[in-house]
Design an enzyme around this catalytic site. Structure first.
Site, short mmCIF file in Angstrom:
data_model
loop_
_atom_site.label_atom_id
_atom_site.label_comp_id
_atom_site.label_asym_id
_atom_site.label_seq_id
_atom_site.Cartn_x
_atom_site.Cartn_y
_atom_site.Cartn_z
N ALA A 177 29.46 -15.14 -14.81
CA ALA A 177 29.85 -14.15 -13.80
C ALA A 177 30.28 -14.82 -12.50
O ALA A 177 31.26 -14.41 -11.86
CB ALA A 177 28.68 -13.20 -13.54
N TYR A 178 29.59 -15.88 -12.11
CA TYR A 178 29.90 -16.55 -10.85
C TYR A 178 31.24 -17.29 -10.94
O TYR A 178 32.13 -17.10 -10.10
CB TYR A 178 28.78 -17.53 -10.50
CG TYR A 178 29.04 -18.33 -9.25
CD1 TYR A 178 29.00 -17.73 -7.99
CD2 TYR A 178 29.34 -19.69 -9.32
CE1 TYR A 178 29.24 -18.46 -6.84
CE2 TYR A 178 29.58 -20.44 -8.17
CZ TYR A 178 29.53 -19.82 -6.94
OH TYR A 178 29.78 -20.54 -5.80
N GLN A 179 31.41 -18.14 -11.97
CA GLN A 179 32.64 -18.91 -12.07
C GLN A 179 33.86 -18.01 -12.28
O GLN A 179 34.93 -18.27 -11.74
CB GLN A 179 32.53 -19.93 -13.21
CG GLN A 179 31.66 -21.14 -12.85
CD GLN A 179 31.66 -22.19 -13.94
OE1 GLN A 179 31.05 -21.99 -14.99
NE2 GLN A 179 32.34 -23.29 -13.72
#
Length: 841
Positions: A177-179
């Site tokens: 989700a972050y990348q």
């Protein structure tokens, strides 16, 4: 030294000339998002020092205002604009206000971000993870840039995107989700750069390596990797503002990107092994709905093994994990063989490891761990042989804080009996109710409580733990007499007894909440406490809260776990506590909030007269602590304060460390190891960050039974409290669900109003409750204890105005009653029921 060299090699910082930065920003308007903490805060401060007009944007209004105030005090120009960039309407309103007040934005430092590291198996019922992360890292920045572009294309400007080197290398397990969200904004920004470049709008992307901030803190492995402090990383932002390059990256980002392209065929098997041998962080586990058994992939033994593996570095630093001789190991094994899973085992293991260390220091003197273990063994024999105590029977303890409470509790635990600590503040009728609900086989009590026991109608077996100044009772009635008989203890019980903790009784008769001690329930909270408070084996602990309360009892267990001296005093006095800290070289203090306030109420010269330099950790809990008290205590004693949250129903749930409290004085921190915490709405669904909901807590310490059992959801127990999480995962308590006031259709949480009233210099203490109102359903009434130096004339109207200026009008009390005292429990919880009864008299 080696760590600093490695940091400099892997993630070099950048130093710019002050004159160059001043030439680039003096007199210009710079907008910094995510400016309340970490890199954003450091960048804003540095740009303001160089002469920029700094506009600060973040969700946390209180901290944002604090940063802006400090910049202005240092001679800079700063303006705070609290806003949620994931809210389209908020972004539009923000840009309109910025342009109306400042005309143009010369530089945008897009720094706001949300970190997310959690395996997909833990996200199957948490789609909000994705919507929130994408909203903050991608859609929010896009909205802001699009809204600012018309002005920037007209006047020129510079967009500095604080991204991550992670978008240039292979996607890592748990970072999806972050990348993905950071990469999406990076690609979008690169795609529009050619379109806006000819209009005089430059774009620089900073592909940052690791920065040590609140975002990286929940991932323990990050602490061991080379990285930069926020102030060091800010130098890279300054370089971007001065030179306006297309991109800035760590030296290794290019080779890593090339390696990623060349090794795509073998990445999946390699990363599968990385995933297999790594694990989710405690904070990632804590906010999922998975039960402990599901998370660790097995039963209690597997869970304990997992917790110990996770906490091993912490325990090594604390001196708990260390090489042991064969004789010590045999003694530890004997303690477990004799006592099973019980508090007595903790004391027995400590006796095997540290026999000569002081275990208890009270007004009667000192006991070493060997002496304590011997006395507990003899007392267990006496209670078994003389009073038939064993499994299925209950030992009630009505004692103040001294060795007798410790010995009686450990002996009952060793026998597999249920332990019922009794509140020493109970009057006879309330004690009678408790004994009727939980009939004991015997009571161990201090002699001073004989009258209240008689008033409660108790006529059963009684053993005295602490004798008064009157005539001595028959020796067979005392703990010392039973111990002196040196009777052999019976064999190990087949199963451990329960510890029955009484609720505080703030809303009615106290309820007994029983739980069976288990390694899985104790290890996680103990490891977290050791880690966040920086405790070490052998540190003297001053335990000020009553041991009959769960907070005092768990701190006693922590002292036994670390082989530390438990320093006990029968009554708390603020001045005496400082004297004891000085004389006993106390390293760790447990104190409920009202005790901290009494310490802060001492004259400054009295506090400074005592040497408290040995004090490295102070843990408070058991009741809400005022943010003003937190800040004052940190200012007076330094970064030593931690705030724990839990309840009789759920045990210990979260702990806020000193850094958390300095940044957000009202927080209760992050979940302890192995304890999931979720915020749910009235339908049992997770709510997004910043939204108030019911607090549900899991873990092995959650109550195994309760009269009038608490609600459950997916194996988690309703704590009875309402609260919310901020974007970094910090928990804030908004109030008790049964204390919430509905006035004119609006929800009001008393604690928010109480904290505001208590922060007024004319107020020593305050309580707020709702009473029936024919027009609004309920109206707010405040009870205020004036400060000793405050005048009372017109104080009620002053305080009403004080609230109206800072909170919505419906949160302002209609009436303010000046009182001499706010009724509270021994741990400092407000007795609202008593206040309401006083209104009807």
């Amino acid at each position: 030294m080696r760590r600093r060299v490695l940091d400099a090699l892997v993630n070099p910082s950048w130093t710019v000339a002050d004159a160059a930065l001043e030439n680039a920003v003096r007199g210009r308007t710079v907008l910094v998002t995510g400016a309340s903490f970490g890199l954003g805060e450091a960048t804003a401060r540095g740009l303001a020092r160089a002469g920029a007009r700094v506009l600060l944007v973040a969700r946390s209004a209180g901290k944002l205002a604090e940063v802006a105030d400090e910049i202005r005090r240092d001679g800079g120009e700063a303006h705070a604009y609290p806003a949620d960039l994931s809210d389209p309407d908020a972004v539009a309103a923000l840009v309109d206000k910025l342009l109306a007040e400042h005309g143009r934005i010369d530089v945008l430092v897009s720094n706001a971000g949300k970190s997310m590291r959690r395996s997909v198996a833990l996200q199957t019922d948490r789609f909000s993870d994705f919507t929130r992360t994408i909203g903050v890292n991608y859609l929010g920045p896009v909205r802001l840039v699009i809204a600012l572009l018309p002005s920037m294309r007209e006047h020129g400007g510079h967009i500095v995107n604080v991204s991550t080197a992670g978008v240039r290398i292979f996607p890592g397990p748990r970072w999806g989700a972050y990348q993905a969200s950071k990469g999406a904004f990076d690609i979008w920004l690169r795609s529009i750069t050619p379109e806006i470049r000819r209009d005089g709008v430059a774009v620089t992307t900073l592909y940052m390596g690791l920065i040590y901030t609140r975002m990286s803190a929940p991932t323990p492995v990050m602490r061991r990797l080379p990285g930069l402090a926020p102030e060091q990383a800010a130098g890279l932002v300054y370089r971007a503002v001065i030179d306006r390059p297309r991109a800035i990256s760590p030296w290794w980002a290019g080779p890593a990107e090339l390696l990623t392209l060349m090794t795509r065929g073998v990445q999946a098997p390699f990363l599968s092994q990385v995933y297999r041998f790594s694990r989710d962080t405690p904070s990632a586990l804590a906010f999922t709905g998975a039960t402990p058994e599901r998370r660790v992939g097995g039963g209690q033994a597997a869970q304990v093994a997992r917790l110990l593996r996770t906490g091993a570095p912490v325990l090594r630093r604390a001196g708990v994990v260390a090489p042991l001789s064969l004789g010590t190991l045999r003694g530890m094994a004997r303690a477990f063989q004799e006592n099973g899973v019980s508090l007595a085992t903790l004391a027995g293991i400590a006796a095997a490891r540290w026999p000569g260390r002081v275990a208890v220091a009270d007004e009667r003197g000192r006991l070493t761990y060997r002496e304590l273990d011997d006395r507990v063994r003899c007392l267990a024999g006496g209670l078994s042989r003389r009073h038939a105590i064993g499994p299925g029977r209950t030992v009630a303890v009505l004692c103040r804080n001294h060795r007798g409470f410790v010995e009686a509790s450990l002996a009952a635990s060793a026998l597999g009996a249920d332990l019922l600590p009794l509140n020493t503040e109970f009057p006879g009728p309330q004690l009678a109710q408790t004994l009727d609900r939980h009939p004991p086989a015997m009571i161990v009590a201090d002699e001073e409580f004989r009258p209240v026991l008689a008033d409660a109608g108790y006529a059963g077996p009684l053993v005295l733990a602490w004798e008064g100044d009157g005539p001595s009772p028959a020796k067979e009635q005392t703990l010392d007499a039973l111990i002196a008989q040196d009777l052999p203890a019976p064999p190990r019980p087949e199963k451990p007894g329960r510890v029955v903790i009484l609720s505080s009784g703030t809303t009615g008769a106290p309820k007994g909440i029983g739980r069976t001690p288990s390694p899985a329930g104790l290890i996680g909270p103990l490891i977290s406490a050791v880690d966040r408070l920086g405790l070490r084996s052998g540190d003297p602990f001053l335990i000020a809260p009553p041991l009959f309360h769960g907070f005092g009892l768990i701190y006693l267990a922590l002292a036994l776990f670390l082989g530390s001296p438990a320093v006990l005093r029968r009554r708390f006095d603020a001045g005496d506590a400082l004297r004891v800290i000085e004389e006993e070289k106390v390293a760790a203090l447990a104190a409920v909030p009202v005790m901290l306030q009494r310490i802060m109420d001492l004259p400054q010269d009295e506090r400074s007269a005592r040497d408290t330099s040995s004090l490295r950790a102070v843990l408070t809990g058991g009741a809400p602590v005022r943010p003003a008290t937190v800040t004052a205590f940190l200012d007076a004693f330094g970064p030593v304060l931690a705030n724990g949250y839990g309840s009789s129903e759920v045990g210990i749930a979260t702990i806020a460390g000193p850094a958390d409290l300095r940044a957000a004085p009202g927080t209760v921190g992050r979940p302890v190891l192995g304890v999931p915490v979720r915020i749910l709405d009235h339908r049992g669904r997770p709510v997004p960050a910043g939204t108030t909901g019911r607090i549900f807590v899991g873990g092995a310490m959650a109550a195994t039974d309760r009269a009038g059992s608490a609600a459950r959801a997916d194996g988690l127990v309703d704590s009875g409290d309402l609260g919310h999480l901020d974007e970094t995962g910090l928990l804030f308590i908004d109030g008790r669900s049964d204390d919430m006031i509905v006035s004119g259709g609006e929800n009001v949480f008393p604690q928010e109003v109480e904290d505001l009233l208590a922060a007024h210099p004319a107020v020593a203490d305050a309580a707020v409750l709702g009473v029936p109102d024919p027009d609004f359903g309920q109206r707010l009434i405040a009870f205020v204890v004036p400060a000793a130096t405050a005048g009372t004339a017109g104080l009620d109207e002053t305080l009403k105005g004080h609230v109206k200026k800072r909170l919505a009008r419906y949160k302002a009390p209609r009436e303010v009653h000046l009182v001499a005292e706010i009724p509270r429990t021994p741990t400092g919880k407000i007795l609202r029921r008593t206040l309401k009864e006083g209104l009807t008299v």
